[in-house]
Design a protein around this motif. Structure first.
Motif, PDB file in Angstrom:
ATOM      1  N   ALA A  39      47.918  65.396  21.325  1.00  0.00           N
ATOM      2  CA  ALA A  39      48.110  63.947  21.295  1.00  0.00           C
ATOM      3  C   ALA A  39      46.811  63.200  21.584  1.00  0.00           C
ATOM      4  N   VAL A  40      45.823  63.898  22.152  1.00  0.00           N
ATOM      5  CA  VAL A  40      44.514  63.292  22.409  1.00  0.00           C
ATOM      6  C   VAL A  40      43.565  63.770  21.316  1.00  0.00           C
ATOM      7  N   PRO A  41      43.058  62.884  20.475  1.00  0.00           N
ATOM      8  CA  PRO A  41      42.178  63.322  19.384  1.00  0.00           C
ATOM      9  C   PRO A  41      40.944  64.048  19.921  1.00  0.00           C
ATOM     10  N   ALA A  42      40.562  65.102  19.240  1.00  0.00           N
ATOM     11  CA  ALA A  42      39.383  65.884  19.625  1.00  0.00           C
ATOM     12  C   ALA A  42      38.359  65.839  18.498  1.00  0.00           C
ATOM     13  N   SER A  43      37.097  65.755  18.846  1.00  0.00           N
ATOM     14  CA  SER A  43      36.000  65.780  17.872  1.00  0.00           C
ATOM     15  C   SER A  43      35.234  67.075  18.070  1.00  0.00           C
ATOM     16  N   TYR A  44      35.787  68.167  17.561  1.00  0.00           N
ATOM     17  CA  TYR A  44      35.180  69.475  17.795  1.00  0.00           C
ATOM     18  C   TYR A  44      33.915  69.649  16.974  1.00  0.00           C
ATOM     19  N   ALA A  45      32.936  70.318  17.567  1.00  0.00           N
ATOM     20  CA  ALA A  45      31.718  70.751  16.890  1.00  0.00           C
ATOM     21  C   ALA A  45      31.307  72.077  17.515  1.00  0.00           C
ATOM     22  N   PRO A  46      30.598  72.937  16.802  1.00  0.00           N
ATOM     23  CA  PRO A  46      30.214  74.235  17.373  1.00  0.00           C
ATOM     24  C   PRO A  46      29.470  74.131  18.700  1.00  0.00           C
ATOM     25  N   GLU A  47      28.767  73.007  18.931  1.00  0.00           N
ATOM     26  CA  GLU A  47      28.055  72.844  20.190  1.00  0.00           C
ATOM     27  C   GLU A  47      28.998  72.828  21.389  1.00  0.00           C
TER      28      GLU A  47
ATOM     29  N   THR B 172      29.827  74.333  26.283  1.00  0.00           N
ATOM     30  CA  THR B 172      29.957  73.338  27.343  1.00  0.00           C
ATOM     31  C   THR B 172      31.391  73.017  27.739  1.00  0.00           C
ATOM     32  N   CYS B 173      32.364  73.271  26.885  1.00  0.00           N
ATOM     33  CA  CYS B 173      33.721  72.791  27.149  1.00  0.00           C
ATOM     34  C   CYS B 173      34.702  73.949  27.229  1.00  0.00           C
ATOM     35  N   ASP B 174      35.557  73.936  28.252  1.00  0.00           N
ATOM     36  CA  ASP B 174      36.548  74.994  28.433  1.00  0.00           C
ATOM     37  C   ASP B 174      37.610  74.990  27.340  1.00  0.00           C
ATOM     38  N   LEU B 175      37.839  73.842  26.711  1.00  0.00           N
ATOM     39  CA  LEU B 175      38.861  73.749  25.675  1.00  0.00           C
ATOM     40  C   LEU B 175      38.306  73.978  24.273  1.00  0.00           C
ATOM     41  N   ALA B 176      37.033  74.377  24.179  1.00  0.00           N
ATOM     42  CA  ALA B 176      36.389  74.457  22.870  1.00  0.00           C
ATOM     43  C   ALA B 176      37.075  75.466  21.948  1.00  0.00           C
ATOM     44  N   PHE B 177      37.511  76.595  22.473  1.00  0.00           N
ATOM     45  CA  PHE B 177      38.120  77.615  21.615  1.00  0.00           C
ATOM     46  C   PHE B 177      39.474  77.146  21.080  1.00  0.00           C
ATOM     47  N   HIS B 178      40.201  76.399  21.885  1.00  0.00           N
ATOM     48  CA  HIS B 178      41.462  75.832  21.400  1.00  0.00           C
ATOM     49  C   HIS B 178      41.186  74.807  20.307  1.00  0.00           C
TER      50      HIS B 178
ATOM     51  N   ARG C 140      38.569  74.617  18.396  1.00  0.00           N
ATOM     52  CA  ARG C 140      38.047  75.279  17.202  1.00  0.00           C
ATOM     53  C   ARG C 140      39.179  75.843  16.358  1.00  0.00           C
ATOM     54  N   ALA C 141      40.155  76.465  17.017  1.00  0.00           N
ATOM     55  CA  ALA C 141      41.299  77.004  16.275  1.00  0.00           C
ATOM     56  C   ALA C 141      42.050  75.896  15.553  1.00  0.00           C
ATOM     57  N   ARG C 142      42.245  74.765  16.217  1.00  0.00           N
ATOM     58  CA  ARG C 142      42.940  73.647  15.587  1.00  0.00           C
ATOM     59  C   ARG C 142      42.118  73.101  14.410  1.00  0.00           C
ATOM     60  N   ALA C 143      40.796  73.005  14.575  1.00  0.00           N
ATOM     61  CA  ALA C 143      39.943  72.490  13.499  1.00  0.00           C
ATOM     62  C   ALA C 143      39.980  73.426  12.297  1.00  0.00           C
ATOM     63  N   ARG C 144      39.986  74.736  12.537  1.00  0.00           N
ATOM     64  CA  ARG C 144      40.043  75.688  11.425  1.00  0.00           C
ATOM     65  C   ARG C 144      41.391  75.631  10.728  1.00  0.00           C
ATOM     66  N   GLU C 145      42.463  75.470  11.502  1.00  0.00           N
ATOM     67  CA  GLU C 145      43.786  75.388  10.893  1.00  0.00           C
ATOM     68  C   GLU C 145      43.901  74.172   9.968  1.00  0.00           C
ATOM     69  N   SER C 146      43.295  73.073  10.375  1.00  0.00           N
ATOM     70  CA  SER C 146      43.370  71.853   9.562  1.00  0.00           C
ATOM     71  C   SER C 146      42.295  71.795   8.485  1.00  0.00           C
ATOM     72  N   GLY C 147      41.380  72.779   8.455  1.00  0.00           N
ATOM     73  CA  GLY C 147      40.321  72.800   7.465  1.00  0.00           C
ATOM     74  C   GLY C 147      39.279  71.717   7.670  1.00  0.00           C
TER      75      GLY C 147
ATOM     76  N   VAL D 289      35.923  69.934   8.234  1.00  0.00           N
ATOM     77  CA  VAL D 289      34.535  70.275   7.944  1.00  0.00           C
ATOM     78  C   VAL D 289      33.697  70.274   9.213  1.00  0.00           C
ATOM     79  N   ALA D 290      34.079  69.470  10.202  1.00  0.00           N
ATOM     80  CA  ALA D 290      33.312  69.382  11.445  1.00  0.00           C
ATOM     81  C   ALA D 290      33.200  70.730  12.139  1.00  0.00           C
ATOM     82  N   ALA D 291      34.140  71.646  11.863  1.00  0.00           N
ATOM     83  CA  ALA D 291      34.078  72.970  12.481  1.00  0.00           C
ATOM     84  C   ALA D 291      32.853  73.753  12.021  1.00  0.00           C
ATOM     85  N   LEU D 292      32.248  73.339  10.920  1.00  0.00           N
ATOM     86  CA  LEU D 292      31.064  74.019  10.391  1.00  0.00           C
ATOM     87  C   LEU D 292      29.770  73.404  10.903  1.00  0.00           C
ATOM     88  N   GLY D 293      29.871  72.348  11.721  1.00  0.00           N
ATOM     89  CA  GLY D 293      28.671  71.757  12.299  1.00  0.00           C
ATOM     90  C   GLY D 293      28.521  70.290  11.969  1.00  0.00           C
ATOM     91  N   ARG D 294      27.953  69.540  12.897  1.00  0.00           N
ATOM     92  CA  ARG D 294      27.763  68.103  12.696  1.00  0.00           C
ATOM     93  C   ARG D 294      26.816  67.791  11.530  1.00  0.00           C
TER      94      ARG D 294
END
Length: 339
Positions: free
Chosen positions: A239-247, A251-257, A259-266, A268-273
């Protein structure tokens, strides 16, 4: 809240952290730097930042222990006030500072803060990476400078509160970076100007969305307790929007979660800013592929035109590779290879 516990409850625990060896080595080096009441550390501050002041003999090292982070913040502020009034050298070992981040207090613990005889305050960062021939890895120095800039901002807030009607104590914008010299365990130091990093950090903090604004957009009763069922907890986090990037992975404990959500939705940000910026309004992998194949997208869009040109070049390269692929007579029952 404990983001590491939240990530573990979501099934994507953080898989990073400092090695035990590096942690022990860093602690041993910091203890050496601060030995004998911080004599060597104060000598480096005097030599690199304030050579015109009196030598730091017999500096004060106040006790900063207190109950809880709020108590330590108050004790640190009191020690800074007393040190500025005393007019001598004072070393604050692991003080506790508070910085307002989007409406929520963040508690910070610098390695040290030194109060000069003129009442100025200097942040000291102690790192275990080496300085070779007087210089260190620029990337690591930059990270240390950004970290110190946050401490400087927090100190400026303390100075503003202590000032009252008078001028606030001066917080120096040159911090001291202390590292091992060459391949030894002997400390050396360098003065680092963090004015640019401080300005960038202050601007970023001013642009953050306030916590209460984010909370106001969430459904009533949203809870992030790790004790909740996994599906309910994942829905609350999503419910809280996330702006995932490989960086985020470092730094972030929730990054792996995320990343999985970004890959599931396809996304592009998952490939880098940088790639995300190059693709303009194309935010998903499906949109990028459709644009490259001529199935969607505005042909006048520079990103779409570049993708279609890249698709043509790829097809030509594959055709050339197939034309050059000649069968090799098999030596036995094997499938013909390609040379």
């Amino acid at each position: 809240m404990d983001k590491a516990a939240l990530a573990g409850a979501l099934g994507s625990p953080p898989a990073f952290g400092q090695s035990q060896f590096a942690f022990m080595r860093g602690n041993a080096f910091e203890a050496r730097v601060k030995a004998d009441g911080g004599a060597e550390l104060l000598r480096l501050v005097h030599e690199r930042l304030d050579p015109g002041a009196e030598p730091p003999a017999g500096a004060e090292v106040p006790d900063l222990s207190a109950a809880g982070p709020q108590g330590r913040v108050a004790r640190t502020a009191l020690a800074l006030r007393e040190a500025a009034a005393a007019g001598g050298w004072t070393l604050l070992d692991h003080p506790m500072l508070a910085l307002d981040v989007a409406g929520s207090p963040a508690f910070l613990e610098p390695d040290a803060v030194v109060v000069h005889p003129d009442g100025g305050w200097t942040v000291v960062e102690i790192k275990s990476f080496p300085m070779l021939d007087g210089s260190a890895d620029p990337a690591k120095v930059g990270a240390a400078a950004r970290q110190a800039a946050v401490y400087v901002l927090a100190l400026e807030e303390v100075a503003a509160r202590l000032a009252g009607d008078g001028a606030p104590p001066r917080v120096h914008h040159r911090v001291l970076l202390v590292c091992p010299k060459d391949f030894s365990n002997l400390p050396t130091a360098s003065a680092v100007d963090i004015r640019r990093q401080r300005a960038v950090t202050a601007r970023q903090l001013s642009r953050l969305t306030r916590v209460e604004e984010i909370a106001g957009t969430l459904p009533e009763g949203t809870c992030f307790s790790p004790e909740l069922p996994a599906e309910e907890l994942a829905a609350a986090v999503d419910a809280v929007p996330a702006s995932y990037a490989p960086e985020c992975l470092s730094t972030c404990d929730l990054a792996f979660h995320c990343r999985a959500r970004a890959r599931e939705s396809g996304a592009v940000a998952a490939l880098g800013r940088p790639l995300r910026a190059e693709l303009g309004g194309l935010s998903s992998v499906e949109e990028v592929l459709a644009a490259a194949h001529g199935e969607a997208g505005d042909p006048d869009d520079p990103a779409v035109a570049a993708l279609r040109r890249a698709a043509v070049l790829r097809a030509e390269a594959l055709d050339a590779a197939r034309a050059a692929c000649l069968p090799v007579p098999p030596a036995g029952p094997e499938v013909p290879a390609c040379r």
